[in-house]
Structures are given as C-alpha cells and as structure tokens.
Design an enzyme around this catalytic site. Structure first.
Site, short mmCIF file in Angstrom:
data_model
loop_
_atom_site.label_atom_id
_atom_site.label_comp_id
_atom_site.label_asym_id
_atom_site.label_seq_id
_atom_site.Cartn_x
_atom_site.Cartn_y
_atom_site.Cartn_z
N LYS A 68 8.11 -25.00 17.47
CA LYS A 68 8.85 -24.88 16.22
C LYS A 68 10.33 -24.06 16.78
CE LYS A 68 4.90 -23.45 13.12
NZ LYS A 68 4.59 -22.65 12.33
N ASP A 105 7.14 -21.98 6.20
CA ASP A 105 6.14 -21.07 6.50
C ASP A 105 6.32 -19.76 5.43
OD1 ASP A 105 4.63 -22.42 8.36
OD2 ASP A 105 5.86 -21.31 9.98
P1 NAP Z 1 3.28 -17.08 18.83
O1 NAP Z 1 4.64 -17.25 18.53
O2 NAP Z 1 2.73 -17.40 20.03
O3 NAP Z 1 3.11 -15.22 18.54
C1 NAP Z 1 2.06 -14.72 18.94
C2 NAP Z 1 2.06 -13.08 18.55
O4 NAP Z 1 0.70 -12.51 18.57
C3 NAP Z 1 3.13 -12.20 19.56
O5 NAP Z 1 3.46 -11.26 18.53
C4 NAP Z 1 2.21 -11.67 20.35
O6 NAP Z 1 2.56 -10.29 20.81
C5 NAP Z 1 0.89 -11.41 19.66
N1 NAP Z 1 -0.51 -11.44 20.42
C6 NAP Z 1 -0.95 -12.37 21.11
N2 NAP Z 1 -1.93 -11.91 21.67
C7 NAP Z 1 -1.99 -10.66 21.59
C8 NAP Z 1 -2.83 -9.55 22.06
N3 NAP Z 1 -4.07 -9.77 22.64
N4 NAP Z 1 -2.88 -8.19 21.47
C9 NAP Z 1 -1.52 -7.91 20.51
N5 NAP Z 1 -0.73 -9.12 20.36
C10 NAP Z 1 -0.95 -10.05 20.68
O7 NAP Z 1 2.33 -17.45 17.72
P2 NAP Z 1 2.85 -17.84 16.21
O8 NAP Z 1 3.20 -19.00 15.92
O9 NAP Z 1 3.75 -16.58 15.65
O10 NAP Z 1 1.38 -17.72 15.21
C11 NAP Z 1 0.69 -16.50 14.96
C12 NAP Z 1 -0.67 -16.86 14.27
O11 NAP Z 1 -0.08 -17.10 12.96
C13 NAP Z 1 -1.50 -17.75 14.90
O12 NAP Z 1 -2.85 -17.44 14.44
C14 NAP Z 1 -1.12 -19.00 13.94
O13 NAP Z 1 -2.25 -19.68 13.72
C15 NAP Z 1 -0.77 -18.38 12.70
N6 NAP Z 1 -0.11 -19.15 11.64
C16 NAP Z 1 -0.64 -19.53 10.46
C17 NAP Z 1 0.18 -20.39 9.52
C18 NAP Z 1 -0.61 -20.71 8.41
O14 NAP Z 1 -0.04 -21.70 7.68
N7 NAP Z 1 -1.48 -20.17 7.72
C19 NAP Z 1 1.43 -20.59 9.97
C20 NAP Z 1 2.07 -20.24 10.94
C21 NAP Z 1 1.27 -19.39 11.90
P3 NAP Z 1 3.71 -10.56 22.24
O15 NAP Z 1 4.97 -10.59 21.55
O16 NAP Z 1 3.52 -9.10 22.85
O17 NAP Z 1 3.33 -11.44 23.11
#
Ligand code: NAP
Length: 274
Positions: A68, A105
């Site tokens: 993205k 989103d």
């Molecule tokens: P991303 O860019 O990879 O960000 C991941 C986030 O999770 C970061 O803030 C990371 O913290 C945190 N994190 C990961 N493991 C962790 C842990 N063990 N403890 C605490 N924090 C942790 O992912 P994203 O694209 O933002 O997506 C996040 C979630 O949203 C996913 O589950 C995705 O499927 C969901 N999502 C859903 C939709 C929908 O339409 N429903 C749309 C978009 C995303 P750090 O910064 O410290 O690494």
C-alpha cells in the site's frame, strides 16, 4: 483486447483475500460486466506487475499488504485521502489515461462504524492500537469526524508520533506508549497485527470498561483474539473488521464503476455473526 473490464487485487500473500468474491457479488448485484482476480506479487515484482496490468488494458487494482505504501509512487496522481494516508489501496484509470491512487480504508471503517453499527465518533474519546498502514488510512477520516480525542498507542512510539505531528493542527491527536494508558475510552480500535498468530494480545485492560465499544480491523470466521480480549475485560461490544472490508471494497467499486453497491446483502451473505 478483452471485452470485459478487468480488475484485480495485488498483495503478498494473497490466497486468503476475500476481495474477488466481494467484487463478484457487487458486479452481480449492480449488473456490471467485470472480471476481478487475485495476483500474488512479491515486492521486487511490484513495478513490473502494475505496469503490465494497466499496459494490457486492466481498469483497476486493489492493493493490500505489503504494497500500500510503495505503490503510491507508481501512480500519476494521488487523491487527497491517499495523499494524507501516504498509502494507496485503489488504483484507477483517469479520463486522460493516467493512473490515480485512492485510499478507501478510512471511508470503509467510518461507514461501518456509523451507518452499519450506529457507533458515534463525534465528541467521543477514541483509542487506536497500532500506527501502521491501516492506521495511516483511518486517522484522516476519523479526525474529520470530530472526535473529542484521538489517542494512538503503538509499540514503536516514533510511528505514532509521526501521525501526531501530521495532525497537530487538529489539536486532539496524541501518541502514547501502551504502558501510558490508564483510563477507559468510548471506542477502542485494534489496527495492529498483534495476536493474529495466537499470541496473547499485549494491550492494557484499563482502556476498557462496560461503556467501551471495541472494534478489530482484523476479521476471521471466529472471534478474533482482540474480540476475545475485549469481551473478557467487559467491553459493551466487540466487533470485527468484516464490515470495514466490505465497505472499503464498495467505495473502490464506486470509484471504478460510478455505481455504489448495496452492502447490506453482501454483509449478510459473507460476514459471520461473531
Ligand atoms: P502494518 O502496516 O504491518 O502495521 C502493523 C501494526 O501492528 C504496527 O503498528 C505494529 O507495531 C503492530 N504490531 C504488530 N505486532 C505487534 C505486537 N506483537 N505487539 C504490538 N504491536 C504489534 O499492518 P496494517 O496494514 O496496518 O494492518 C493492521 C491490521 O489491520 C491487520 O490485521 C489488517 O488485516 C487489518 N486491516 C483490515 C482492513 C479491513 O478492511 N478490515 C483494512 C486494512 C487493514 P510496530 O509499529 O511497533 O511494528
């Protein structure tokens, strides 16, 4: 060249994506003749895959993890919501043939919260766990909806601080560490990928009381670890991100086809009642 307008979602991995089935249902419902596939594209193949798809007459792409952010430099113009998010989840062909990048989103989340679930944002105290790509997409739209306070808690504080800085003029966005949180919020959003591999959710329970509504951007056929955590700590409700998924897809469909699908029947058909 194919007579049917071609669309696809690109990501890595992509096999789990529900976007092809959602867009097939939208096309059936609205009588639009399109095809919609799923393409597994590794980061090193991203430029070639996007160029080839549109070079061969493709009409639009959805973009998911991990592309993205990167894909934003491959389009000719960013819509305001994509520019604010620094991330693109929808690419479309503009009338002059160049590529536009949009981000649906935030629209998807706020539509699900307000219209489908009847959850207020205005004047509410809102907490987001996570400061990754999904948070960047939803914060601009949440800020526009007028919360009393929007607190972003992230494991890596610096990423949350960047968002606090970006929205400093709104005056009510704050970045904190998980351990700084000591009070309950009206709405608690999980936008981390924590817990998805079965590990214990690392969130402080003080942020939830019997008035708090919790919402996980993640979705599954069974309650997500965050939903389980929220219910265990007495939250008033704990929703998953199925509705957001379907609403952001409907907004992409509208960008491409100029027609807004009725998401109610699609949510009823696809989203499990968990
Ligand atoms: P991303 O860019 O990879 O960000 C991941 C986030 O999770 C970061 O803030 C990371 O913290 C945190 N994190 C990961 N493991 C962790 C842990 N063990 N403890 C605490 N924090 C942790 O992912 P994203 O694209 O933002 O997506 C996040 C979630 O949203 C996913 O589950 C995705 O499927 C969901 N999502 C859903 C939709 C929908 O339409 N429903 C749309 C978009 C995303 P750090 O910064 O410290 O690494």
């Amino acid at each position: 060249m194919s007579e049917v307008d071609r669309y696809a979602v690109i990501g890595h991995p992509i096999a789990h994506s529900r976007s092809p089935v959602i867009h097939r249902l939208f096309a059936e419902q609205t009588g639009q003749l399109i095809s919609y596939g799923a393409m597994d594209v590794r980061p090193e193949e991203l430029d070639t895959a996007v160029t080839r798809f549109f070079g061969e007459g493709g009409k639009g792409l959805n973009v998911t993890v991990p592309h993205k952010g990167e894909v934003a430099r491959l389009v000719d113009a960013l819509d305001e919501r994509a520019a604010q998010a620094g991330a693109v989840n929808t690419i479309y062909v503009r009338t002059d043939g160049t590529l536009g990048g949009d981000n649906t989103d935030g629209h998807g989340l706020v539509t699900d919260l307000q219209q489908n679930l009847g959850i207020e944002i205005q004047d509410r105290r809102i907490l987001i766990f996570g400061a990754g790509g999904a948070t960047r997409g939803i914060v601009p739209v949440l800020v526009d909806s007028g919360p009393a306070e929007l607190v972003i808690a992230n494991r890596t504080l610096e990423k949350a601080r960047l968002l606090e800085l970006q929205f400093a003029s709104s005056g009510n966005v704050a970045a904190v560490r998980f351990e700084d949180l000591t009070e309950p919020f009206d709405l608690v959003l999980n936008a981390t990928s924590a817990g998805l591999k079965g590990e214990e959710a690392p969130f402080p329970s003080d942020v939830v009381d019997s008035h708090s509504v919790c919402y996980d951007l993640a979705y599954a056929m069974q309650p997500t670890p965050f939903q389980v955590w929220a219910r265990r700590h007495g939250a008033a409700a704990a929703h998953s991100g199925w509705g957001m998924l379907i609403e952001q897809a409907a907004e992409s469909f509208r960008v491409w086809r100029g027609v807004r699908p009725d998401t109610g029947p699609i949510r009823a058909a696809l989203a499990p009642d968990v």
